[in-house]
Structures are given as structure tokens and as C-alpha cells.
Write a protein that holds these residues in place. Sequence first.
Motif, PDB file in Angstrom:
ATOM      1  N   ASP A  66      -2.613   5.155  -2.619  1.00 31.24           N
ATOM      2  CA  ASP A  66      -3.512   4.120  -2.125  1.00 31.24           C
ATOM      3  C   ASP A  66      -4.430   4.782  -0.930  1.00 31.24           C
ATOM      4  O   ASP A  66      -5.383   4.640  -0.628  1.00 31.24           O
ATOM      5  CB  ASP A  66      -3.165   2.720  -1.689  1.00 31.24           C
ATOM      6  CG  ASP A  66      -2.406   1.822  -2.704  1.00 31.24           C
ATOM      7  OD1 ASP A  66      -3.190   1.776  -3.791  1.00 31.24           O
ATOM      8  OD2 ASP A  66      -1.428   1.514  -2.733  1.00 31.24           O
ATOM      9  N   ARG A  67      -3.465   5.553  -0.200  1.00 34.81           N
ATOM     10  CA  ARG A  67      -3.990   6.350   0.835  1.00 34.81           C
ATOM     11  C   ARG A  67      -3.485   7.527   0.955  1.00 34.81           C
ATOM     12  O   ARG A  67      -2.333   7.720   0.719  1.00 34.81           O
ATOM     13  CB  ARG A  67      -3.515   5.494   2.162  1.00 34.81           C
ATOM     14  CG  ARG A  67      -4.230   6.301   3.326  1.00 34.81           C
ATOM     15  CD  ARG A  67      -3.622   5.413   4.775  1.00 34.81           C
ATOM     16  NE  ARG A  67      -4.220   5.949   6.022  1.00 34.81           N
ATOM     17  CZ  ARG A  67      -3.513   6.396   6.915  1.00 34.81           C
ATOM     18  NH1 ARG A  67      -2.068   6.403   6.692  1.00 34.81           N
ATOM     19  NH2 ARG A  67      -3.907   7.218   7.800  1.00 34.81           N
ATOM     20  N   LEU A  68      -4.461   8.752   0.895  1.00 34.96           N
ATOM     21  CA  LEU A  68      -3.856  10.027   0.913  1.00 34.96           C
ATOM     22  C   LEU A  68      -4.119  10.740   2.340  1.00 34.96           C
ATOM     23  O   LEU A  68      -5.391  10.887   2.552  1.00 34.96           O
ATOM     24  CB  LEU A  68      -4.755  10.982  -0.058  1.00 34.96           C
ATOM     25  CG  LEU A  68      -4.226  12.352  -0.364  1.00 34.96           C
ATOM     26  CD1 LEU A  68      -2.802  12.535  -0.624  1.00 34.96           C
ATOM     27  CD2 LEU A  68      -5.200  13.199  -1.185  1.00 34.96           C
ATOM     28  N   ILE A  69      -3.156  11.300   2.808  1.00 33.09           N
ATOM     29  CA  ILE A  69      -3.302  12.052   4.145  1.00 33.09           C
ATOM     30  C   ILE A  69      -2.667  13.486   3.882  1.00 33.09           C
ATOM     31  O   ILE A  69      -1.852  13.646   2.832  1.00 33.09           O
ATOM     32  CB  ILE A  69      -2.085  11.603   5.379  1.00 33.09           C
ATOM     33  CG1 ILE A  69      -2.057  10.055   5.310  1.00 33.09           C
ATOM     34  CG2 ILE A  69      -2.188  12.401   6.335  1.00 33.09           C
ATOM     35  CD1 ILE A  69      -0.879   9.673   6.197  1.00 33.09           C
ATOM     36  N   ASP A 127      -8.022  10.656   2.455  1.00 32.83           N
ATOM     37  CA  ASP A 127      -8.362   9.472   3.528  1.00 32.83           C
ATOM     38  C   ASP A 127      -7.921   9.779   5.184  1.00 32.83           C
ATOM     39  O   ASP A 127      -8.592   9.252   6.100  1.00 32.83           O
ATOM     40  CB  ASP A 127      -7.588   7.974   3.415  1.00 32.83           C
ATOM     41  CG  ASP A 127      -7.696   7.521   2.034  1.00 32.83           C
ATOM     42  OD1 ASP A 127      -8.758   7.058   1.923  1.00 32.83           O
ATOM     43  OD2 ASP A 127      -7.030   7.738   1.232  1.00 32.83           O
ATOM     44  N   ALA A 128      -7.271  10.843   5.228  1.00 36.91           N
ATOM     45  CA  ALA A 128      -7.085  11.352   6.688  1.00 36.91           C
ATOM     46  C   ALA A 128      -6.624  12.700   6.522  1.00 36.91           C
ATOM     47  O   ALA A 128      -5.733  13.259   5.460  1.00 36.91           O
ATOM     48  CB  ALA A 128      -5.865  10.441   7.336  1.00 36.91           C
ATOM     49  N   MET A 143       0.673  -1.252   0.085  1.00 32.35           N
ATOM     50  CA  MET A 143      -0.091  -0.048  -0.108  1.00 32.35           C
ATOM     51  C   MET A 143       0.896   1.246  -0.178  1.00 32.35           C
ATOM     52  O   MET A 143       1.779   1.259   0.870  1.00 32.35           O
ATOM     53  CB  MET A 143      -0.856   0.317   1.350  1.00 32.35           C
ATOM     54  CG  MET A 143      -1.722   1.125   1.285  1.00 32.35           C
ATOM     55  SD  MET A 143      -2.947   1.428   2.690  1.00 32.35           S
ATOM     56  CE  MET A 143      -4.281   0.332   2.061  1.00 32.35           C
ATOM     57  N   ILE A 144       0.685   2.251  -0.956  1.00 28.42           N
ATOM     58  CA  ILE A 144       1.442   3.443  -0.937  1.00 28.42           C
ATOM     59  C   ILE A 144       0.569   4.485  -0.328  1.00 28.42           C
ATOM     60  O   ILE A 144      -0.561   4.829  -0.745  1.00 28.42           O
ATOM     61  CB  ILE A 144       1.844   3.793  -2.585  1.00 28.42           C
ATOM     62  CG1 ILE A 144       2.741   2.540  -3.359  1.00 28.42           C
ATOM     63  CG2 ILE A 144       2.549   4.998  -2.640  1.00 28.42           C
ATOM     64  CD1 ILE A 144       2.664   2.747  -4.563  1.00 28.42           C
ATOM     65  N   THR A 145       1.468   5.248   0.660  1.00 29.70           N
ATOM     66  CA  THR A 145       0.591   6.320   1.228  1.00 29.70           C
ATOM     67  C   THR A 145       1.269   7.630   0.904  1.00 29.70           C
ATOM     68  O   THR A 145       2.653   7.777   0.734  1.00 29.70           O
ATOM     69  CB  THR A 145       0.910   6.177   3.134  1.00 29.70           C
ATOM     70  OG1 THR A 145       0.320   4.995   3.189  1.00 29.70           O
ATOM     71  CG2 THR A 145       0.260   7.468   3.783  1.00 29.70           C
ATOM     72  N   GLY A 146       0.363   8.412   0.439  1.00 32.64           N
ATOM     73  CA  GLY A 146       0.942   9.734  -0.021  1.00 32.64           C
ATOM     74  C   GLY A 146       0.399  10.746   1.071  1.00 32.64           C
ATOM     75  O   GLY A 146      -0.608  10.713   1.882  1.00 32.64           O
ATOM     76  N   TYR A 147       1.365  12.010   1.084  1.00 35.47           N
ATOM     77  CA  TYR A 147       0.980  12.875   2.082  1.00 35.47           C
ATOM     78  C   TYR A 147       0.977  14.326   1.366  1.00 35.47           C
ATOM     79  O   TYR A 147       1.901  14.469   0.353  1.00 35.47           O
ATOM     80  CB  TYR A 147       2.241  13.109   2.962  1.00 35.47           C
ATOM     81  CG  TYR A 147       2.077  14.221   4.025  1.00 35.47           C
ATOM     82  CD1 TYR A 147       1.196  14.133   5.220  1.00 35.47           C
ATOM     83  CD2 TYR A 147       2.741  15.405   3.963  1.00 35.47           C
ATOM     84  CE1 TYR A 147       0.919  15.082   5.942  1.00 35.47           C
ATOM     85  CE2 TYR A 147       2.604  16.206   5.172  1.00 35.47           C
ATOM     86  CZ  TYR A 147       1.724  16.224   5.862  1.00 35.47           C
ATOM     87  OH  TYR A 147       1.503  17.161   7.063  1.00 35.47           O
ATOM     88  N   LEU A 148       0.018  15.192   1.462  1.00 33.37           N
ATOM     89  CA  LEU A 148      -0.214  16.404   0.541  1.00 33.37           C
ATOM     90  C   LEU A 148      -0.333  17.507   1.575  1.00 33.37           C
ATOM     91  O   LEU A 148      -1.272  17.752   2.288  1.00 33.37           O
ATOM     92  CB  LEU A 148      -1.332  16.345  -0.269  1.00 33.37           C
ATOM     93  CG  LEU A 148      -1.598  17.757  -1.095  1.00 33.37           C
ATOM     94  CD1 LEU A 148      -0.403  18.194  -1.965  1.00 33.37           C
ATOM     95  CD2 LEU A 148      -2.844  17.418  -1.810  1.00 33.37           C
ATOM     96  N   THR A 188      -7.210  15.638  -6.008  1.00 34.68           N
ATOM     97  CA  THR A 188      -7.589  14.469  -6.975  1.00 34.68           C
ATOM     98  C   THR A 188      -6.327  13.892  -7.586  1.00 34.68           C
ATOM     99  O   THR A 188      -6.126  12.586  -7.570  1.00 34.68           O
ATOM    100  CB  THR A 188      -8.553  14.934  -7.874  1.00 34.68           C
ATOM    101  OG1 THR A 188      -9.791  15.529  -7.291  1.00 34.68           O
ATOM    102  CG2 THR A 188      -9.237  13.729  -8.929  1.00 34.68           C
ATOM    103  N   ALA A 189      -5.477  14.640  -7.965  1.00 34.88           N
ATOM    104  CA  ALA A 189      -4.260  14.233  -8.633  1.00 34.88           C
ATOM    105  C   ALA A 189      -3.337  13.368  -7.878  1.00 34.88           C
ATOM    106  O   ALA A 189      -2.910  12.493  -8.160  1.00 34.88           O
ATOM    107  CB  ALA A 189      -3.506  15.243  -9.313  1.00 34.88           C
ATOM    108  N   ALA A 190      -3.142  13.882  -6.562  1.00 30.99           N
ATOM    109  CA  ALA A 190      -2.472  13.241  -5.479  1.00 30.99           C
ATOM    110  C   ALA A 190      -3.238  11.828  -5.276  1.00 30.99           C
ATOM    111  O   ALA A 190      -2.601  10.827  -5.289  1.00 30.99           O
ATOM    112  CB  ALA A 190      -2.292  14.195  -4.283  1.00 30.99           C
ATOM    113  N   ALA A 191      -4.607  11.800  -5.201  1.00 27.05           N
ATOM    114  CA  ALA A 191      -5.246  10.704  -4.540  1.00 27.05           C
ATOM    115  C   ALA A 191      -5.097   9.413  -5.824  1.00 27.05           C
ATOM    116  O   ALA A 191      -5.039   8.303  -5.522  1.00 27.05           O
ATOM    117  CB  ALA A 191      -6.785  10.714  -4.404  1.00 27.05           C
TER     118      ALA A 191
END
Length: 145
Positions: free
Chosen positions: A29-32, A67-68, A1-6, A22-25
Motif C-alpha cells: 500500500d505504501r512503497l518506501i 510514496d517516500a 496497511m502494508i509498507t514495502g521497502y525497496l 512498479t512491481a514492488a508498488a
Amino acid sequence: MITGYLPGGFDMLHVGHLNLLTAAATRCDRLIVGIATDESLRHATGHAPIVPQEERMALVAALRVVDAVVPDFDPDKRVAWQRDPFDILFADDELRGTKAGNLLEEQMAEVGASVVYLPSAATTASPVLRRLLAQHPDPSADSPA
């Protein structure tokens, strides 16, 4: 699972923010989303946000692509990574190749995360909205009663 942070201020939520989120998501798989605190925005920009931090957090949290949501206290994103580790930090394309962007890439490499640059909001941005508000502080004054 790839977690991204913006990270971002997300003051006066607009379509440019939605496009960025939206582009980040789509790239993880999971956007914080890290919402800059009122104090950190004041320090970074020289003025207070128009929308208070708790309200900005609530608005962004309500979006289905997020997601968070967490408060973002520090310009050093290793602090955010230590609190909630992520694989990718999403940044505005305007940082690419700059001193700040290069530093961000070095710091993320230290913790094993990468930086992915996303296009900025070309048509709608918070500074543009802030200038418009300054020019027209009472929009109802322009329209007939």
C-alpha cells in the motif's frame, strides 16, 4: 496497511528500474525506496555512481508509484527497518537461495518483515549501461556534426 521497502542504487535510472518499482508498488500500500548513498555504492561496487545521490533521490521521488524516498546507508537492512519500519523488503530475484539472500531473510525475520523477490531487469541494467558508456565515452563523436 502494508509498507514495502525497496533498496537500490538506482544509478542511471532506466526502464528496468521502473519495472522493478512498479512491481514492488503493486504488492504493497505504501512503497518506501531506499537510495544507496554514493559512499555505500562505492564500497559495494568498487566505483562511484554516475548520477549523484541527491539527483537519484529526486528522480525516484518524482515517480508516481513511489510514496517516500530515503537514503540507504547500510547493507544491513535492519538499520533501514529501525528508521522506517516496513512489512516487506523487496529484493532482486538473483539473491534468492544465495548466502546473501538467506542472510537477508534471516535478518528480516528478526524484525518481523518478509522478503519478496522480484524479477531482475533482464534487458536493461546499470552495469550494462556503464559498460556501454565506457566503450563510447563521447556519443556525439559517432554522429556527424
